[in-house]
Design an enzyme around this catalytic site. Sequence first.
Site, PDB file in Angstrom:
ATOM      1  N   ASP A  26       0.356  -1.158   0.365  1.00 24.45           N
ATOM      2  CA  ASP A  26      -0.117  -0.624   0.160  1.00 24.45           C
ATOM      3  C   ASP A  26       0.628   1.275  -0.025  1.00 24.45           C
ATOM      4  O   ASP A  26       2.341   1.238   0.346  1.00 24.45           O
ATOM      5  CB  ASP A  26      -1.104   0.144   1.037  1.00 24.45           C
ATOM      6  CG  ASP A  26      -1.855   0.704   0.896  1.00 24.45           C
ATOM      7  OD1 ASP A  26      -3.418   0.048   0.986  1.00 24.45           O
ATOM      8  OD2 ASP A  26      -2.514   1.996   1.005  1.00 24.45           O
TER       9      ASP A  26
ATOM     10  N   ASN B  24      -5.482  -4.564  -6.227  1.00 19.90           N
ATOM     11  CA  ASN B  24      -7.009  -3.892  -6.075  1.00 19.90           C
ATOM     12  C   ASN B  24      -6.227  -2.424  -5.940  1.00 19.90           C
ATOM     13  O   ASN B  24      -7.783  -1.747  -5.340  1.00 19.90           O
ATOM     14  CB  ASN B  24      -6.798  -4.851  -4.331  1.00 19.90           C
ATOM     15  CG  ASN B  24      -7.330  -3.869  -3.576  1.00 19.90           C
ATOM     16  OD1 ASN B  24      -9.117  -4.000  -4.136  1.00 19.90           O
ATOM     17  ND2 ASN B  24      -7.276  -3.651  -2.542  1.00 19.90           N
TER      18      ASN B  24
ATOM     19  N   TYR C 130     -12.629   7.587 -13.441  1.00 20.09           N
ATOM     20  CA  TYR C 130     -12.949   5.811 -13.025  1.00 20.09           C
ATOM     21  C   TYR C 130     -13.975   5.000 -13.666  1.00 20.09           C
ATOM     22  O   TYR C 130     -13.287   4.085 -14.149  1.00 20.09           O
ATOM     23  CB  TYR C 130     -13.798   6.601 -11.846  1.00 20.09           C
ATOM     24  CG  TYR C 130     -14.629   4.781 -10.490  1.00 20.09           C
ATOM     25  CD1 TYR C 130     -13.561   4.482  -9.828  1.00 20.09           C
ATOM     26  CD2 TYR C 130     -15.227   4.098 -10.394  1.00 20.09           C
ATOM     27  CE1 TYR C 130     -13.195   3.440  -9.244  1.00 20.09           C
ATOM     28  CE2 TYR C 130     -15.595   2.911  -9.372  1.00 20.09           C
ATOM     29  CZ  TYR C 130     -14.090   3.816  -9.164  1.00 20.09           C
ATOM     30  OH  TYR C 130     -14.501   1.566  -8.369  1.00 20.09           O
TER      31      TYR C 130
ATOM     32  N   LYS D 137     -12.042   1.479 -15.602  1.00 22.47           N
ATOM     33  CA  LYS D 137     -11.799   0.289 -14.945  1.00 22.47           C
ATOM     34  C   LYS D 137     -12.571  -0.515 -16.154  1.00 22.47           C
ATOM     35  O   LYS D 137     -12.323  -1.678 -15.982  1.00 22.47           O
ATOM     36  CB  LYS D 137     -13.268   0.604 -13.712  1.00 22.47           C
ATOM     37  CG  LYS D 137     -13.022   1.186 -12.564  1.00 22.47           C
ATOM     38  CD  LYS D 137     -11.542   0.044 -11.918  1.00 22.47           C
ATOM     39  CE  LYS D 137     -11.898   0.479 -10.131  1.00 22.47           C
ATOM     40  NZ  LYS D 137     -10.423   0.078  -9.471  1.00 22.47           N
TER      41      LYS D 137
ATOM     42  N   THR E  56     -16.733   0.858   2.537  1.00 20.09           N
ATOM     43  CA  THR E  56     -15.464   0.151   2.611  1.00 20.09           C
ATOM     44  C   THR E  56     -15.262   1.806   2.974  1.00 20.09           C
ATOM     45  O   THR E  56     -15.765   2.156   2.895  1.00 20.09           O
ATOM     46  CB  THR E  56     -14.120   0.130   1.344  1.00 20.09           C
ATOM     47  OG1 THR E  56     -14.049   1.186   0.027  1.00 20.09           O
ATOM     48  CG2 THR E  56     -14.554  -1.799   1.109  1.00 20.09           C
TER      49      THR E  56
HETATM   50  N1  LIG Z   1     -15.903  -0.296  -2.389  1.00 17.98           N
HETATM   51  C1  LIG Z   1     -16.341   0.256  -3.853  1.00 17.98           C
HETATM   52  O1  LIG Z   1     -17.288   0.089  -3.445  1.00 17.98           O
HETATM   53  C2  LIG Z   1     -15.602  -0.726  -4.921  1.00 17.98           C
HETATM   54  C3  LIG Z   1     -16.622  -0.424  -5.465  1.00 17.98           C
HETATM   55  C4  LIG Z   1     -16.080  -1.370  -6.945  1.00 17.98           C
HETATM   56  C5  LIG Z   1     -14.455  -1.568  -7.155  1.00 17.98           C
HETATM   57  N2  LIG Z   1     -13.630  -0.876  -6.151  1.00 17.98           N
HETATM   58  C6  LIG Z   1     -12.638  -1.058  -6.392  1.00 17.98           C
HETATM   59  O2  LIG Z   1     -12.014  -1.961  -5.204  1.00 17.98           O
HETATM   60  C7  LIG Z   1     -10.762  -1.354  -5.013  1.00 17.98           C
HETATM   61  C8  LIG Z   1      -9.973  -1.348  -3.273  1.00 17.98           C
HETATM   62  O3  LIG Z   1     -10.949  -0.709  -2.711  1.00 17.98           O
HETATM   63  P1  LIG Z   1     -11.911  -0.265  -1.094  1.00 17.98           P
HETATM   64  O4  LIG Z   1     -13.157  -0.082  -1.601  1.00 17.98           O
HETATM   65  O5  LIG Z   1     -11.202  -0.890  -1.151  1.00 17.98           O
HETATM   66  O6  LIG Z   1     -10.829   1.099  -0.713  1.00 17.98           O
HETATM   67  P2  LIG Z   1     -10.139   1.435   0.111  1.00 17.98           P
HETATM   68  O7  LIG Z   1      -9.889   3.480  -0.110  1.00 17.98           O
HETATM   69  O8  LIG Z   1     -10.922   0.941   1.757  1.00 17.98           O
HETATM   70  O9  LIG Z   1      -8.535   1.096   0.009  1.00 17.98           O
HETATM   71  C9  LIG Z   1      -7.995   1.096  -1.536  1.00 17.98           C
HETATM   72  C10 LIG Z   1      -6.357   0.857  -0.672  1.00 17.98           C
HETATM   73  O10 LIG Z   1      -5.596   1.767  -1.857  1.00 17.98           O
HETATM   74  C11 LIG Z   1      -4.517   2.261  -1.307  1.00 17.98           C
HETATM   75  N3  LIG Z   1      -3.956   2.966  -2.328  1.00 17.98           N
HETATM   76  C12 LIG Z   1      -4.628   4.504  -3.183  1.00 17.98           C
HETATM   77  N4  LIG Z   1      -3.743   5.173  -4.285  1.00 17.98           N
HETATM   78  C13 LIG Z   1      -2.396   4.082  -3.899  1.00 17.98           C
HETATM   79  C14 LIG Z   1      -1.740   3.979  -4.764  1.00 17.98           C
HETATM   80  N5  LIG Z   1      -1.150   5.024  -5.658  1.00 17.98           N
HETATM   81  N6  LIG Z   1      -1.003   2.482  -5.180  1.00 17.98           N
HETATM   82  C15 LIG Z   1      -1.009   2.500  -3.668  1.00 17.98           C
HETATM   83  N7  LIG Z   1      -1.321   1.933  -2.605  1.00 17.98           N
HETATM   84  C16 LIG Z   1      -2.873   3.014  -3.215  1.00 17.98           C
HETATM   85  C17 LIG Z   1      -5.534   3.487  -0.448  1.00 17.98           C
HETATM   86  O11 LIG Z   1      -3.723   3.416   0.589  1.00 17.98           O
HETATM   87  C18 LIG Z   1      -5.670   1.879   0.544  1.00 17.98           C
HETATM   88  O12 LIG Z   1      -5.085   1.492   1.251  1.00 17.98           O
HETATM   89  C19 LIG Z   1      -9.992  -0.101  -5.443  1.00 17.98           C
HETATM   90  O13 LIG Z   1      -9.961  -0.405  -7.373  1.00 17.98           O
HETATM   91  C20 LIG Z   1     -11.773   0.066  -6.046  1.00 17.98           C
HETATM   92  O14 LIG Z   1     -11.618   0.848  -7.559  1.00 17.98           O
HETATM   93  C21 LIG Z   1     -14.178  -0.707  -5.001  1.00 17.98           C
END
Ligand SMILES: NC(=O)c1ccc[n+]([C@@H]2O[C@H](COP(=O)([O-])OP(=O)(O)OC[C@H]3O[C@@H](n4cnc5c(N)ncnc54)[C@H](O)[C@@H]3O)[C@@H](O)[C@H]2O)c1
Length: 253
Positions: A38, A91, A157, A161, A192
Amino acid sequence: MDKQFEGKVALITGAGSGIGRATALALAADGAKVVVSDINVAGGEETVSLVTAAGGDAHFVKADVAAAAEVDAMVQETVGRYGRLDFGINNAGISGGWARVSEYPLDEWHQVLGINLSGVFYCMRSQLPYMLEQGGGVIVNVSSVAGLTGLAMAAAYTASKHGVVGLTKAAALEYARKNIRVNAVCPVFTKTPMVEAMFELDPTFEEKLKRSIPMRRYGTPEEVADAIRWLCSDAASFMTGHALPLDGGIMAG
Ligand SMILES: NC(=O)c1ccc[n+]([C@@H]2O[C@H](COP(=O)([O-])OP(=O)(O)OC[C@H]3O[C@@H](n4cnc5c(N)ncnc54)[C@H](O)[C@@H]3O)[C@@H](O)[C@H]2O)c1
């Protein structure tokens, strides 16, 4: 009984929070050694503590996925520490702001594409040579329902994606005969910190969005992690190039 991922090594980006953290815990519970990566050191180290407290083996590596050299170093450190790389869970991602295409700030466009799309490309580009050398592996890229259908006011976004789904399919075809499977998961809103931040901006948004989901609820990080765990497992041995919605039925409508 042996755990299904005993002897396997997983690398998970964005594992300091949300879906990445839940995935680290799920894969470690099944016996995989996990590299938690991370950009957020405190979050990453907390995930390592949670995995260790549950009896697993985890190691934190700080890396910004938008920087190709940091991604290379992250993958090298994984293989240097644990000797192999079986599962690449790409992720890390950000949502970006909300604006119409004509008003979308250029710097934010580049930031979202740099992390969400180029970041996944940099990860696969670094991970695949090790998987080829060891004779196999599994990659799971985290896309979104916004990788399958448009999300208004979120052009960067949505584009990023959709790009992840395309990248997943191209790589799946290229490595299909090399015992490397490449799939994507496409969650809808999952509770999240990323999504909670959106709800804080507009408290009515949470209920409105829920009504758009046939199951009338959000997903949990654990439900997404379970799908990733399954895609990594031999139970998914004939599945590659797939973009799997985890969406309470929204893509069926
Ligand atoms: N939560 C949702 O509703 C949802 C829905 C669809 C897709 N997603 C995808 O799931 C994945 C995880 O999201 P989440 O909801 O757990 O979010 P989150 O914000 O809880 O976690 C994302 C993590 O990525 C890290 N991060 C951000 N930029 C970074 C970088 N440049 N390098 C390394 N790490 C980095 C952040 O520090 C964080 O710990 C993402 O790709 C998001 O687009 C989430």
